[in-house]
Design an enzyme around this catalytic site. Structure first.
Site, PDB file in Angstrom:
ATOM      1  N   ARG A 107       0.889  -1.169   0.000  1.00 31.57           N
ATOM      2  CA  ARG A 107       0.000   0.000   0.000  1.00 31.57           C
ATOM      3  C   ARG A 107       0.920   1.210   0.000  1.00 31.57           C
ATOM      4  O   ARG A 107       1.596   1.489   1.006  1.00 31.57           O
ATOM      5  CB  ARG A 107      -0.901  -0.027   1.237  1.00 31.57           C
ATOM      6  N   HIS A 134      -7.110   1.392  -6.808  1.00 28.64           N
ATOM      7  CA  HIS A 134      -7.381   0.579  -5.611  1.00 28.64           C
ATOM      8  C   HIS A 134      -8.181  -0.656  -6.035  1.00 28.64           C
ATOM      9  O   HIS A 134      -9.357  -0.790  -5.705  1.00 28.64           O
ATOM     10  CB  HIS A 134      -8.162   1.418  -4.608  1.00 28.64           C
ATOM     11  N   GLN A 137     -10.281  -2.943  -3.489  1.00 26.85           N
ATOM     12  CA  GLN A 137     -11.542  -2.384  -3.025  1.00 26.85           C
ATOM     13  C   GLN A 137     -12.655  -2.660  -4.016  1.00 26.85           C
ATOM     14  O   GLN A 137     -13.776  -3.016  -3.627  1.00 26.85           O
ATOM     15  CB  GLN A 137     -11.397  -0.872  -2.829  1.00 26.85           C
ATOM     16  N   ASP A 225     -16.922   8.591  -2.129  1.00 27.57           N
ATOM     17  CA  ASP A 225     -15.739   8.405  -1.293  1.00 27.57           C
ATOM     18  C   ASP A 225     -15.412   9.748  -0.658  1.00 27.57           C
ATOM     19  O   ASP A 225     -16.010  10.779  -0.993  1.00 27.57           O
ATOM     20  CB  ASP A 225     -14.575   7.896  -2.150  1.00 27.57           C
ATOM     21  N   CYS A 266     -16.350   3.251   0.465  1.00 22.29           N
ATOM     22  CA  CYS A 266     -15.307   2.309   0.891  1.00 22.29           C
ATOM     23  C   CYS A 266     -14.796   2.563   2.308  1.00 22.29           C
ATOM     24  O   CYS A 266     -14.066   1.725   2.843  1.00 22.29           O
ATOM     25  CB  CYS A 266     -14.162   2.309  -0.112  1.00 22.29           C
ATOM     26  N   ARG A 294     -13.885  -7.036   1.872  1.00 21.75           N
ATOM     27  CA  ARG A 294     -12.464  -6.886   1.586  1.00 21.75           C
ATOM     28  C   ARG A 294     -11.727  -8.170   1.973  1.00 21.75           C
ATOM     29  O   ARG A 294     -10.831  -8.630   1.256  1.00 21.75           O
ATOM     30  CB  ARG A 294     -11.886  -5.695   2.367  1.00 21.75           C
TER      31      ARG A 294
END
Length: 308
Positions: A107, A134, A137, A225, A266, A294
């Site tokens: 990450r 991402h 996700q 988001d 998310c 996830r």
């Protein structure tokens, strides 16, 4: 080498197989204690390095738990503990880690760091998030949609607000899974035009609609988001709020979508900013199923990477 770097770098058939396996693994755990290991132990004897240059809650916990449930062991590393890109080249770090572990999840900030790591590693690398995308996700989001509403193919997904890295991966997924995608937000916050053009080039129906009321009409899924990141200063935050406030997802906006439309975010959410409490906690919201998934989606991704 089965690297999982981006949705558009992975074969659509493999993506579908991962979603199906994730759903099967989740169903197999129904009713079992959360700490129990899976009946299958595909990661038995495997070591997974989890590298975090960015702070994380869901990514860190879900990957760590997923490795353990599948019988493996995890090594969690922070950017401050490593010489990743400072003191040692990323290429050399990749070569060294490949001698110790079977799989690496990172990450990070710059997409270039992810690709440099993958280019020089002799073990699979997973994109846990970059500033550009991402993909983990979005696999969780699609798993969540399909467990509630069936196949996502042919559906209409609307993204409201900032065209960020999560939005970018959703656009890539539209091409891989065959759903229509509409972005609604200010021009200054549109998604990466190269990602939009590439998805359209692969046959995806990607639309940009400035009016959120028009955009959300007939939507099967509405997604948003956070508008700001932890790295934005006060001036940047104020400017973003001013530009993005017309795209806040509230009950009136959700009412423009289909009656059975779902809402996703998310997380973490800044409640009252990009979405209201009434939507985040409302009957159409599946944000906590999304967070749980996830775990299941990433377990399937890890299995695909290791071919186990």
């Amino acid at each position: 080498m089965n690297h999982f770097l981006d949705i558009d770098r992975t074969d659509p058939a493999a993506l579908r197989a991962m979603l199906d396996q994730a759903a099967a693994m989740k169903a197999a755990r129904a009713g079992r204690p959360r700490g129990a290991r899976d009946d299958e132990q595909p990661l038995q004897g495997r070591m997974v390095a989890l590298i975090f240059e960015k702070p994380s809650t869901r990514t860190r916990v879900s990957f760590d738990v997923g490795v353990r449930q599948m019988g493996g062991e995890s090594l969690v590393l922070s950017g401050g503990e490593m010489q990743l890109g400072h003191g040692e080249s990323i290429a050399d770090t990749a070569r060294v880690l490949s001698r110790y572990v079977d799989l690496v999840m990172i990450r990070t900030f710059q997409e270039a760091a992810l690709h440099d790591l993958a280019a020089h590693a002799s073990v699979p690398v997973i994109n846990g998030l970059t500033d550009r995308s991402h993909p983990c996700q979005i696999m969780a989001d699609l798993l969540t949609y399909e467990e509630h509403r069936g196949p996502v193919t042919g559906r209409k997904v609307v993204w409201a607000g900032d065209g960020n890295n999560v939005c970018a991966s959703f656009i890539q997924a539209a091409a891989a899974f065959g759903f229509a995608f509409t972005f609604t937000g200010p021009e200054a916050h549109e998604p990466d035009p190269e990602i939009v053009a590439a998805a359209r080039g692969r046959g995806a129906r990607i639309e940009i609609e400035r009016d959120p009321q028009t955009a959300v009409a007939g939507a099967d899924l509405v997604v948003t988001d956070t508008w700001v990141s932890m790295h934005d200063g006060a001036e940047s935050r104020a400017a973003r709020h001013a530009a993005l406030s017309p795209y806040r997802v509230n009950e009136a906006l959700m009412a423009r979508a289909r009656p059975d439309a779902l809402f996703m975010h998310c997380l973490p959410a800044h409640r009252g900013e990009e979405a209201t409490d009434a939507v985040l906690d409302g009957p159409q919201s599946v944000i906590f199923d999304e967070a749980e998934n996830r775990l299941h989606a990433q377990k399937a991704i890890m299995r695909w990477c290791l071919d186990v």
